[in-house]
Design an enzyme around this catalytic site. Structure first.
Site, PDB file in Angstrom:
ATOM      1  N   GLU A  81      -4.012   4.462  18.867  1.00  0.00           N
ATOM      2  CA  GLU A  81      -4.851   3.290  18.514  1.00  0.00           C
ATOM      3  C   GLU A  81      -6.261   3.401  19.087  1.00  0.00           C
ATOM      4  O   GLU A  81      -7.147   2.789  18.493  1.00  0.00           O
ATOM      5  CB  GLU A  81      -4.181   2.012  19.040  1.00  0.00           C
ATOM      6  CG  GLU A  81      -2.875   1.702  18.364  1.00  0.00           C
ATOM      7  CD  GLU A  81      -1.736   2.657  18.742  1.00  0.00           C
ATOM      8  OE1 GLU A  81      -1.803   3.162  19.873  1.00  0.00           O
ATOM      9  OE2 GLU A  81      -0.865   2.904  17.906  1.00  0.00           O
TER      10      GLU A  81
ATOM     11  N   ASP B 256       1.518   9.633  18.144  1.00  0.00           N
ATOM     12  CA  ASP B 256       1.811   8.353  18.783  1.00  0.00           C
ATOM     13  C   ASP B 256       0.586   7.922  19.579  1.00  0.00           C
ATOM     14  O   ASP B 256      -0.367   8.694  19.745  1.00  0.00           O
ATOM     15  CB  ASP B 256       3.021   8.586  19.717  1.00  0.00           C
ATOM     16  CG  ASP B 256       3.670   7.300  20.182  1.00  0.00           C
ATOM     17  OD1 ASP B 256       3.406   6.236  19.598  1.00  0.00           O
ATOM     18  OD2 ASP B 256       4.466   7.364  21.139  1.00  0.00           O
TER      19      ASP B 256
ATOM     20  N   ASP C 281       6.793   0.098  18.260  1.00  0.00           N
ATOM     21  CA  ASP C 281       7.786  -0.187  19.293  1.00  0.00           C
ATOM     22  C   ASP C 281       8.389  -1.582  19.158  1.00  0.00           C
ATOM     23  O   ASP C 281       8.098  -2.481  19.939  1.00  0.00           O
ATOM     24  CB  ASP C 281       7.161   0.013  20.672  1.00  0.00           C
ATOM     25  CG  ASP C 281       6.773   1.467  20.890  1.00  0.00           C
ATOM     26  OD1 ASP C 281       7.154   2.319  20.055  1.00  0.00           O
ATOM     27  OD2 ASP C 281       6.082   1.751  21.875  1.00  0.00           O
TER      28      ASP C 281
END
Ligand code: NAG
Ligand code: NAG
Ligand code: NAG
Ligand code: NAG
Ligand code: NAG
Ligand code: NAG
Ligand code: NAG
Ligand code: NAG
Length: 909
Positions: free
Chosen positions: A447, A444, A604
């Protein structure tokens, strides 16, 4: 997940006001004046002139020289370029415009291994490359019908140190798809549309903004004239504009802040051919374990290991099959990767949980974040520091940012020891004998997401960021948890204090001219061309773009594949734990080619109907155009509270998407399917159908991994000549034969869906319905129903009934469903293997056909089943056979028998 309270509030307000997208308030940087070139400056760019043109049977090379005074619109024009054109295969044309000095950054081979140039002949290729020498422009044409697919005439190429522009003309209002990751319409807008690619944490998956991944590939569909694809192999930040004006017509324009123009033209001409041709360039998906198609449950906020067990038990009690249980960062000690909270998730209890799950034929998945807590008593950090695995500050100390654990350092996935360090951490923590024996892992925040807003981040900025986890154990309920050992008791213990640690000096970094590692001396933070990153400047909320990777490249150029590297590194680590089993790694951030090894969930989203609908269009692009088949959105929605109606619809919708996981945010209500009777009923029905169809889906996945043909088909893939299908984004084919047409209106029981001109059969009733290239409206679609239609002409391998786990499912016999088309014939296939091994012994790949009277199974029959698995067909159901009576099951003929899938057989009707 994301807990930037300010960001969430902004986003919530935006949603409430119906505003298009959240923009984060980014403090202006007084030291940087943004300078934007005027349209005139760009219009005056001189373009390039071609010389020294060398043409062979399968290639063209030329020098491109700046054709006038440099315009230096957003940075400095590069004077000398090269052109390389390769007819790599009959259906793939490679066109590369790059700097003669080879200094400009090009994506490393290890990130994206380039496809082999097979040296096709230009004379036999489907595409034709033409060019004009001065000013240099080029076009790509489909030879067969003269369609001009790409045409740069009329606009000069601009190739600067921090800005590259290429524009192609397109037909008016073209059917363009792809260019993920976004939550925009499946068929992209063609007026005033911008697509930014800059991977970023994007809570609430805003439309018209850059999201977690970058896939600069588009498909363009021209009906019967064919479908083609264009891939720009670039990891640079960019904005792609699709637009039109009276004077310039329709165009698509790449505006990048670096990199070269490395283009792959994929000829099609069928849409699924483009999918395959794209897989030839970026790689094919691997096979995933069979169990990955099982239903999965997660939530951020399962308080302790008891609660995780309770959820599993409550699913059983509710008679809803749960295959995979997940835990979010809750299990970590102080939010540190590879640790367990000693009070709430003690190791002994965690081992017991996993053992129990495994005994029940269920699986367990845990999470990892890239930010490694930068403290001296945290052994994962200490070992990484000693092996020099982190990105470094200018003074040689380990990089500095903020993620869940607090102050963290970023792994440098290029550093030579990073893979071995990461694998070592895996082998320690996820050790089957002494640690948490996970079956899959998700990565997770990669990025990467930095809770620090700007490169000037200091400790004051930590205020307002997530509070450190509180540690009070949840009171013991005193109840036994059905199916789990009786000792699930929290065991309090104390914590270690945290001390900082000094850093070692900077290790040497490689850099040499002519190695495609990127030009030096650029503005790493604020290039003058603004790509409109929705998080603000390039470095805001992420890894600062001035960091140098171990190989000498800069985050400025490599940002968009940081998450890709973490995911692929993680894949190797999973493989080292269980070398013979297919790993399941799910990543939030992706880049072109990430699907070679790992898969993705769509981040999300929120528990709102619009995101229920968005999950369809996101799935369509990722599976069919980005070669990432096993994808899905958080079912019932991640952020905010869902409700039983939305969750019931979503339970059904998600059952016909490849990756099927219910997941919610910590502040959202609990949304396990068993929480509401209606939702539970919907889930039971949908999961039963999904499980009966699991071998059908698994076969479709196998086809995608071997042929590139997508396991989810947009309608236009199967009906390319029917313009009514081109923009459909609320229906899809699960596999190539099951049309899914969910209710997509909020709290409605009516759905209008399109049926192409073909025969269909209702999946639930088996009633035949003739599609007439028209919309069909269904009313009274209850919350426990979802319209599903089998395409006439298909044969679906199913299991006779569902089961509680995929292990139990594989013991059920097969029921083959034959759905003849208008010509009375049908075809299908079934792929069988052991469901988990990388190297398979025998596999079966059975082709089924029906010619109106005779059913035949033939092909390869190498898989004989193990541990009681069935390879027996116990019934064959023929639909729509008795003419005239199409209602209900009236037209149906059922043949009972026992046909072993160990050899071919025929059945007469
Ligand atoms: C184009 O889009 C921008 C940003 O969404 C908007 O501000 C502008 O008004 C649009 N222009 C036209 C001509 O629609
Ligand atoms: C699209 O074209 C319109 C009309 O010329 C213009 O107003 C708008 O700014 C353009 N948008 C983009 C993103 O190029
Ligand atoms: C499990 O079910 C029991 C009984 O309905 C309920 O009290 C409990 O809250 C549930 N726990 C979880 C974690 O779902
Ligand atoms: C990146 O830029 C910031 C701000 O100018 C500076 O403080 C920092 O030292 C730079 N880091 C590296 C690794 O160059
Ligand atoms: C690389 O080459 C450019 C010109 O091509 C030169 O200006 C620069 O100094 C060189 N850099 C290094 C590190 O050699
Ligand atoms: C079907 O209905 C949708 C709206 O629900 C509409 O956009 C579309 O044009 C209709 N298609 C046909 C073929 O009538
Ligand atoms: C799941 O297990 C329960 C309890 O053993 C059983 O009643 C139920 O029929 C099973 N469900 C399926 C789909 O096999
Ligand atoms: C099919 O069923 C519908 C509604 O149940 C009925 O109106 C129709 O007459 C039936 N047609 C046939 C051919 O049985």
């Amino acid at each position: 997940m994301f807990v930037g309270h300010v960001g969430v509030l902004v986003a919530l307000c935006r949603l409430a006001q119906g505003l298009p997208s959240p923009r984060w308030e980014v403090p202006p940087d007084p030291h940087v004046a943004k300078i934007f070139a005027s349209p005139q400056a760009i219009a005056n760019c001189p373009g390039y002139a071609a010389s020294n043109v060398v043409t062979t049977d399968n290639s063209i090379t030329a020098d491109l020289t700046l054709a006038g005074t440099a315009c230096n619109a957003y940075s400095d024009d590069i004077h000398d370029l090269k052109l390389l054109v390769e007819y790599q295969t009959d259906d793939r044309l490679h066109v590369h415009v790059y700097d003669a000095g080879l200094n400009v950054f090009q994506v490393q081979e290890e990130i994206l291994p380039r496809p082999k140039n097979e040296g096709a002949k230009s004379s036999s290729a489907q595409l034709e490359f033409d060019f004009v020498e001065k000013p240099f422009s080029f076009s790509v044409k489909r030879k067969e019908n003269g369609e001009v697919l790409f045409d740069t005439t009329g606009t000069q190429i601009v190739f600067e140190t921090q800005y590259v522009r290429l524009r192609t003309k397109l037909p008016l209002d073209p059917n363009v798809y792809g260019l993920g990751e976004h939550s925009d319409p499946f068929r992209l807008p063609t007026f005033n549309y911008t697509r930014t690619m800059w991977n970023s944490e994007s809570p609430f998956i805003p439309t018209n903004d850059n999201l977690y991944g970058s896939h600069p590939v588009y498909f363009e569909h021209r009906g019967d004239k064919g479908t083609h694809g264009v891939f720009l192999l670039s990891s640079s930040g960019m904005q792609i504009n699709i637009n039109r004006s009276d004077t310039d017509g329709q165009w698509l324009e790449y505006n990048t802040i670096g990199g070269t123009l490395d283009l792959y033209f994929l000829a099609g001409k069928k849409a699924a051919d483009v999918s395959r041709q794209y897989a030839d360039v970026v790689g094919y998906s691997p096979m995933y374990p069979y169990w990955a198609f099982g239903f999965q449950q997660c939530k951020y906020g399962y308080w302790d290991v008891n609660m995780v067990a309770e959820v599993v038990a409550n699913y059983s009690t509710a008679d809803i099959p749960l295959e995979v249980m997940w835990t979010d960062i809750d299990h970590m000690n102080l939010r540190q990767d590879f640790t367990l909270d000693p009070e709430r998730f003690p190791l002994a209890k965690m081992r017991e949980l996993v053992t129990t799950l495994h005994q029940r034929d269920q699986r367990y998945v845990l999470i990892l974040d890239p930010g490694i807590h930068r403290v001296g008593n945290y052994s994962t950090y200490v070992r990484g520091h000693e092996k020099e695995v982190f990105l470094k500050n200018e003074d040689g100390s380990d990089s500095w940012a903020v993620q869940w654990a607090g102050i963290v350092s970023w792994p440098d996935w290029f550093a030579p020891n990073t893979q071995s360090w990461w694998t070592d951490e895996f082998n320690r923590f996820f050790n089957a004998d002494t640690g948490v024996d996970i079956d899959g892992v998700w990565v997770d925040m990669n990025e990467a997401s930095n809770f620090c807003h700007t490169p000037k981040c200091d400790e004051n900025e930590l205020e307002g960021n997530p509070p450190p986890p509180t540690n009070s154990p949840r009171p013991n309920t005193g109840r036994p948890i059905p199916g789990f050992p009786g000792d699930f008791q929290p065991t309090p213990s104390s914590r270690n204090s945290i001390k900082a640690r000094n850093s070692k000096p900077l290790s040497s970094r490689q850099f040499a001219n002519g190695t495609k590692k990127g030009l030096q001396n650029r503005d790493w933070f604020n290039p003058k061309y603004n790509i409109n990153n929705h998080r603000g400047n390039l470095s805001d909320f992420t890894i600062y773009t001035n960091y140098t990777n171990y190989d000498g490249t800069r985050q400025y150029d490599t940002h968009n594949f940081y998450g890709h590297m973490m995911a692929h590194t993680t894949h190797s680590s999973m493989l080292s734990r269980r070398p013979t089993k297919r790993p399941l790694v799910v990543t939030r951030s992706t880049f072109a080619g990430t699907g070679r090894k790992v898969t993705h969930w769509f981040g999300d989203n929120a528990s709102i109907w619009d995101h229920y609908r968005a999950s369809i269009r996101q799935m369509l692009s990722f599976v069919s155009m980005h070669q990432m088949p096993l994808v899905g959105s958080d079912v019932c929605g991640f952020n905010q509270d869902t409700d039983e109606y939305l969750c019931a619809r979503w339970a059904m919708l998600g059952a016909f998407q490849p990756f099927y996981r219910n997941h919610a945010e910590i502040s959202a209500i609990f949304q396990e399917f068993y929480r509401w009777d209606l939702t539970a009923a919907a889930a039971r029905k949908a999961i039963a159908a999904r499980y009966q169809l699991m071998d059908y889906a698994y076969t479709a996945l196998y086809r995608q991994t071997t042929t590139g043909a997508p396991m989810i088909n947009p309608l236009f893939f199967l009906y390319p000549g029917d313009p009514a299908t081109f923009a459909i984004q609320h229906q899809w084919f699960y596999g190539d034969a099951l049309l899914v047409s969910p209710v997509t209106t909020d709290y409605s029981d009516t759905v209008t869906f399109y049926l192409p001109d073909a025969t269909f059969y209702d999946f639930w009733t088996h009633a035949r319905i003739e599609g007439q290239a028209q919309n069909v409206t269904r009313t009274n679609v209850s919350y426990t129903d979802i319209p599903l239609h089998i395409r006439g002409g298909a044969i679906l391998p199913m299991r006779v009934e569902s089961a509680n786990t995929t292990t139990a499912l594989r013991k059920k016999d097969f029921s083959i469903l034959v759905a003849p088309g208008r010509d009375g014939m049908a075809q299908g296939s079934l792929y069988l293997d052991d469901g988990e091994s990388i190297e398979q012994g025998g596999v079966s790949d059975v082709q089924f056909s029906f010619d109106g009277t005779k059913f035949e199974a033939k092909g390869e029959f190498g898989y004989e089943g193990k541990n009681g698995e069935s390879v027996t067909v116990s019934e064959i159901v023929f639909l729509g056979l008795k003419s005239g009576s199409y209602n209900g099951t009236a037209g149906q003929v059922v043949k009972k028998g026992a046909w072993k899938l160990t050899g071919g057989f025929t059945v007469e009707v």
